[in-house]
Design a protein around this motif. Structure first.
Motif, PDB file in Angstrom:
ATOM      1  N   LEU A  92       4.815  13.412   4.229  1.00  0.00           N
ATOM      2  CA  LEU A  92       3.743  13.358   5.219  1.00  0.00           C
ATOM      3  C   LEU A  92       3.110  11.973   5.263  1.00  0.00           C
ATOM      4  CD1 LEU A  92       1.939  14.883   7.261  1.00  0.00           C
ATOM      5  CD2 LEU A  92       0.424  15.439   5.355  1.00  0.00           C
ATOM      6  N   GLY A  93       3.062  11.283   4.126  1.00  0.00           N
ATOM      7  CA  GLY A  93       2.560   9.917   4.108  1.00  0.00           C
ATOM      8  C   GLY A  93       3.404   8.990   4.960  1.00  0.00           C
ATOM      9  N   GLY A  94       4.720   9.226   5.034  1.00  0.00           N
ATOM     10  CA  GLY A  94       5.577   8.441   5.907  1.00  0.00           C
ATOM     11  C   GLY A  94       5.303   8.718   7.368  1.00  0.00           C
ATOM     12  N   TYR A  95       5.107   9.983   7.701  1.00  0.00           N
ATOM     13  CA  TYR A  95       4.749  10.352   9.075  1.00  0.00           C
ATOM     14  C   TYR A  95       3.459   9.665   9.498  1.00  0.00           C
ATOM     15  CZ  TYR A  95       3.077  13.349  12.900  1.00  0.00           C
ATOM     16  OH  TYR A  95       2.569  13.815  14.085  1.00  0.00           O
ATOM     17  N   LEU A  96       2.453   9.709   8.628  1.00  0.00           N
ATOM     18  CA  LEU A  96       1.160   9.098   8.955  1.00  0.00           C
ATOM     19  C   LEU A  96       1.241   7.577   8.963  1.00  0.00           C
ATOM     20  CD1 LEU A  96      -1.141  11.471   6.874  1.00  0.00           C
ATOM     21  CD2 LEU A  96      -0.900  11.402   9.361  1.00  0.00           C
ATOM     22  N   ALA A  97       2.155   6.995   8.194  1.00  0.00           N
ATOM     23  CA  ALA A  97       2.330   5.545   8.225  1.00  0.00           C
ATOM     24  C   ALA A  97       2.803   5.091   9.600  1.00  0.00           C
ATOM     25  CB  ALA A  97       3.318   5.117   7.145  1.00  0.00           C
ATOM     26  N   VAL A  98       3.692   5.858  10.218  1.00  0.00           N
ATOM     27  CA  VAL A  98       4.142   5.546  11.580  1.00  0.00           C
ATOM     28  C   VAL A  98       2.968   5.674  12.559  1.00  0.00           C
ATOM     29  CG1 VAL A  98       5.661   6.282  13.457  1.00  0.00           C
ATOM     30  CG2 VAL A  98       6.509   6.233  11.104  1.00  0.00           C
TER      31      VAL A  98
ATOM     32  N   VAL B  95       0.862  -1.182   0.000  1.00  0.00           N
ATOM     33  CA  VAL B  95       0.000   0.000   0.000  1.00  0.00           C
ATOM     34  C   VAL B  95       0.898   1.233   0.000  1.00  0.00           C
ATOM     35  CG1 VAL B  95      -1.795   1.289   1.212  1.00  0.00           C
ATOM     36  CG2 VAL B  95      -1.834  -1.211   1.213  1.00  0.00           C
ATOM     37  N   MET B  96       0.628   2.170  -0.915  1.00  0.00           N
ATOM     38  CA  MET B  96       1.465   3.360  -1.077  1.00  0.00           C
ATOM     39  C   MET B  96       0.664   4.615  -0.737  1.00  0.00           C
ATOM     40  SD  MET B  96       3.255   2.221  -4.695  1.00  0.00           S
ATOM     41  CE  MET B  96       4.395   3.600  -4.739  1.00  0.00           C
ATOM     42  N   LEU B  97       1.304   5.518   0.032  1.00  0.00           N
ATOM     43  CA  LEU B  97       0.690   6.786   0.433  1.00  0.00           C
ATOM     44  C   LEU B  97       1.570   7.941  -0.041  1.00  0.00           C
ATOM     45  CD1 LEU B  97      -0.348   6.016   4.131  1.00  0.00           C
ATOM     46  CD2 LEU B  97      -1.765   5.834   2.077  1.00  0.00           C
ATOM     47  N   HIS B  98       0.953   8.950  -0.636  1.00  0.00           N
ATOM     48  CA  HIS B  98       1.678  10.103  -1.153  1.00  0.00           C
ATOM     49  C   HIS B  98       1.930  11.121  -0.042  1.00  0.00           C
ATOM     50  CE1 HIS B  98      -2.025  12.443  -0.913  1.00  0.00           C
ATOM     51  NE2 HIS B  98      -2.651  11.411  -1.438  1.00  0.00           N
ATOM     52  N   GLY B  99       2.573  12.219  -0.406  1.00  0.00           N
ATOM     53  CA  GLY B  99       2.883  13.271   0.540  1.00  0.00           C
ATOM     54  C   GLY B  99       1.825  14.360   0.572  1.00  0.00           C
ATOM     55  N   TYR B 100       2.149  15.439   1.279  1.00  0.00           N
ATOM     56  CA  TYR B 100       1.208  16.529   1.515  1.00  0.00           C
ATOM     57  C   TYR B 100       0.763  17.178   0.208  1.00  0.00           C
ATOM     58  CZ  TYR B 100      -0.518  21.110   2.967  1.00  0.00           C
ATOM     59  OH  TYR B 100      -1.278  22.241   3.142  1.00  0.00           O
TER      60      TYR B 100
END
Length: 603
Positions: free
Chosen positions: A270-276, A186-191
């Motif tokens: 930001l997607g990395g921050y929210l993944a944590v 699952v991939m999440l983009h940034g702000y």
């Protein structure tokens, strides 16, 4: 807090304004940026129409005196006119290369955000869209399989509805037809971005057999639904939790809708921050965490303490000033801000990465200097901090500037994508503008999670050691089946609580990333210490020791900046693909030992 609203302009005014812009450009033709080869956004066609018929050019982008049939006097006259045109556009033309006329035309007749997204995704090679026609015809399936050298792969795009009003996630998925799905990415983009920015990663990452890929637009961003963003908490910690929950609760609801038990989660910025944050709030669901230039890793005391003033310096400005072509096509060998970390001996990486901002002992005057690993920081203007805290997002400015919005966006896209082919560059500019101009929603999360300069209000470095170490009430395999029931019954007691045994966390940074790699290395050290603590814990059972899977690593992608997935996609894709293969092998080994439930094929 200052609340912003989309600019409303009536139709007659829009017509008058577009007409006025057209008249302005009839006497002031748009000139290019300082780069003579700049031909983006229709400017190449415009200049071809305006070029005198007696001029003939060579294939080279640089034209000498011998390349024309005009005498030197005429050539000088043409050069003088170009200089006048350049001056007429104003001092800001170098930063905003899109002309006024093209900007107004793009604002007036721009494509929809959905179509702009499809235009970007059309650059993905080999993959075909799954339709009812090609899914029902065996011959067509065979033709598609022969066209794709890595197997038959199809993509789908769906709006996945969520509970509540105006809540849905835009989903892009790729599956390998005829193969059993063993793992999920699952991939999440940034702000403020969208799933279209990963267009250079989808095809290479789905070459690994047994994987299915999902890419999501986060709630309130991209082409997902954009409900009103509201925070009801009064204290800072409550605001942070509520802002994080806006996104990660939607992700968890999507996971349940797709009936995914465990998956690998990759997030950028930001997607990395929210993944944590997702891993901490919803334990037991992840096999691996891949953080691509994650935001919010290091701690800044000015951002954490609400009683202190906001940070005064930041490297965040490099997001708007960095020239990607000079990074990607760099000919000099000195490298970028994180080169010292790359070149350091493995045993010296800790000292190199942690040296940023500390006094240099070799400096005779004793001044405080920064090592090469620290991206350059610039003072944050007072007006920028005020706009940040007032929640006036950059996209609010795009909306308020009306027909000048595309020109404003070109200040970012012309630098961010100038290393790409012209057609891809133009498609990404159109896609970016189509997203930025939409109704404000998830973008308003920014001041609640990050202080001016993109420093986290709740730094990841203070929480990363707890990722993958939570106590969960029941095993992930049984939670979904019992989630619909109101509680346990004597006939069907709840499963005994179990403890997470960790999972790999990978930090990826660009060689010229304005996110400091030292933050990733500090997080890696904390994770390693937690793994050592877990292995020496005498209270752990033998099964928990066998399931222990905690680890961390930092990888720096060469010739790349903050958007490393598009700056150097070949190296980025190779690194991520290896991580997927390692995850698949770990799952196979755990299932063989009976520590994970078998797949349907293995049953």
């Amino acid at each position: 807090m200052l609340k912003t609203y989309p600019t409303a302009i009536s139709l007659p005014k829009r017509l008058k304004l577009a007409s006025a812009v057209g008249r302005f450009n009839s006497t002031n033709s748009p000139s290019s940026s300082s780069d003579p080869t700049y031909t983006q956004f229709g400017y190449r066609q415009y200049r071809r129409q305006q070029r005198p018929a007696s001029i003939t050019t060579t294939p080279s982008s640089t034209m000498s005196a011998s390349d024309t049939t005009l005498p030197p006097s005429s050539s000088r006259a043409t050069q003088t006119k170009a200089e006048k045109d350049s001056k007429a556009r104003g001092a800001g033309s170098a930063f905003f290369p899109l002309g006024y006329k093209e900007a107004a035309q793009q604002w007036w007749s721009s494509v929809t955000a959905r179509q702009a997204e499809r235009n970007v995704l059309s650059f993905i090679p080999f993959l075909r869209e799954a339709t009812a026609d090609n899914a029902s015809t065996a011959s067509q399936l065979s033709d598609l399989a022969n066209a794709d050298p890595f197997g038959h792969r199809v993509w789908r795009q769906t709006m996945v509805p969520l509970s509540g009003k105006d809540r849905a996630l835009n989903e892009f998925s790729i599956e390998r037809v005829g193969e059993q799905v063993d793992d999920t990415l699952v991939m999440l983009h940034g702000y403020g971005a969208g799933l279209g920015f990963f267009y250079k990663n989808y095809e290479p990452l789905t070459r690994v057999p047994g994987w299915k890929l999902y890419s999501l637009d986060m709630l309130g961003m991209g082409n997902s639904a954009r409900p009103p963003f509201k925070i009801h908490a009064k204290d800072q910690q409550g605001k942070i939790r509520e802002a994080e929950a806006w996104f990660i609760d939607a992700l968890e609801e999507w996971r349940k809708a797709r009936k995914i038990e465990r998956f690998t989660l990759m997030g950028h910025s930001l997607g990395g921050y929210l993944a944590v944050s997702y891993a901490l709030k919803y334990p037991g669901r992840l096999n691996k965490l891949i953080l691509a230039s994650p935001a919010g890793i290091p701690e800044d005391p000015w951002a954490v303490n609400a009683a202190m003033p906001e940070p005064e310096e930041s490297a965040y400005g490099n997001e708007f000033t960095q020239d990607q072509e000079s990074i990607v096509n760099r000919e000099t060998p000195e490298g970028g801000a994180n080169t010292a970390f790359i070149q350091a001996d493995p045993k010296d990486k800790k000292a190199v990465a942690s040296s940023a901002g500390k006094p240099n002992n070799n400096n005779n005057n004793g001044t405080n200097t920064k090592k090469d690993t620290a991206p350059p920081r610039r003072p944050i203007p007072g007006w920028a901090s005020w706009l940040w805290d007032a929640n006036v997002s950059p996209f609010s400015i795009v909306r308020m500037t009306g027909p000048l919005g595309p020109r404003f966006v070109s200040g970012w896209t012309s630098r961010r994508f100038n290393h790409l082919p012209p057609d891809e560059k133009e498609a990404l500019h159109t896609y970016s503008y189509s997203l930025f101009r939409q109704k404000g929603s998830g973008e308003y999360v920014l001041p609640y999670l990050l202080a001016p300069g993109a420093f986290a209000r709740s730094p990841v470095i203070n929480r990363i050691q707890d990722v993958g170490r939570q106590i969960i009430a029941q095993s992930p395999s049984s939670s979904s089946s019992s989630s619909s029931s109101s509680g346990s019954t004597p006939e069907q007691p709840a499963a005994a609580p179990i403890r997470e045994a960790g999972f790999p966390i990978v930090f990826l940074y660009g060689e010229n990333d304005w996110m400091d790699v030292a933050g990733g290395y500090a997080a890696e050290e904390k994770i390693r210490k937690r793994v050592e603590q877990a292995l020496t814990d005498q209270t752990r059972t033998e099964e928990e020791r066998k399931r222990e899977n905690g680890s961390a690593k930092v990888v720096v992608i060469r010739r790349a900046g903050h958007h490393l997935y598009i700056d150097n996609p070949d190296e980025f894709n190779e690194v991520v693909r290896k991580e997927l293969e390692e995850t698949k092998e770990w799952g196979r080994r755990m299932r063989a030992e009976g520590l994970l439930p078998p797949t349907p094929v293995e049953k």
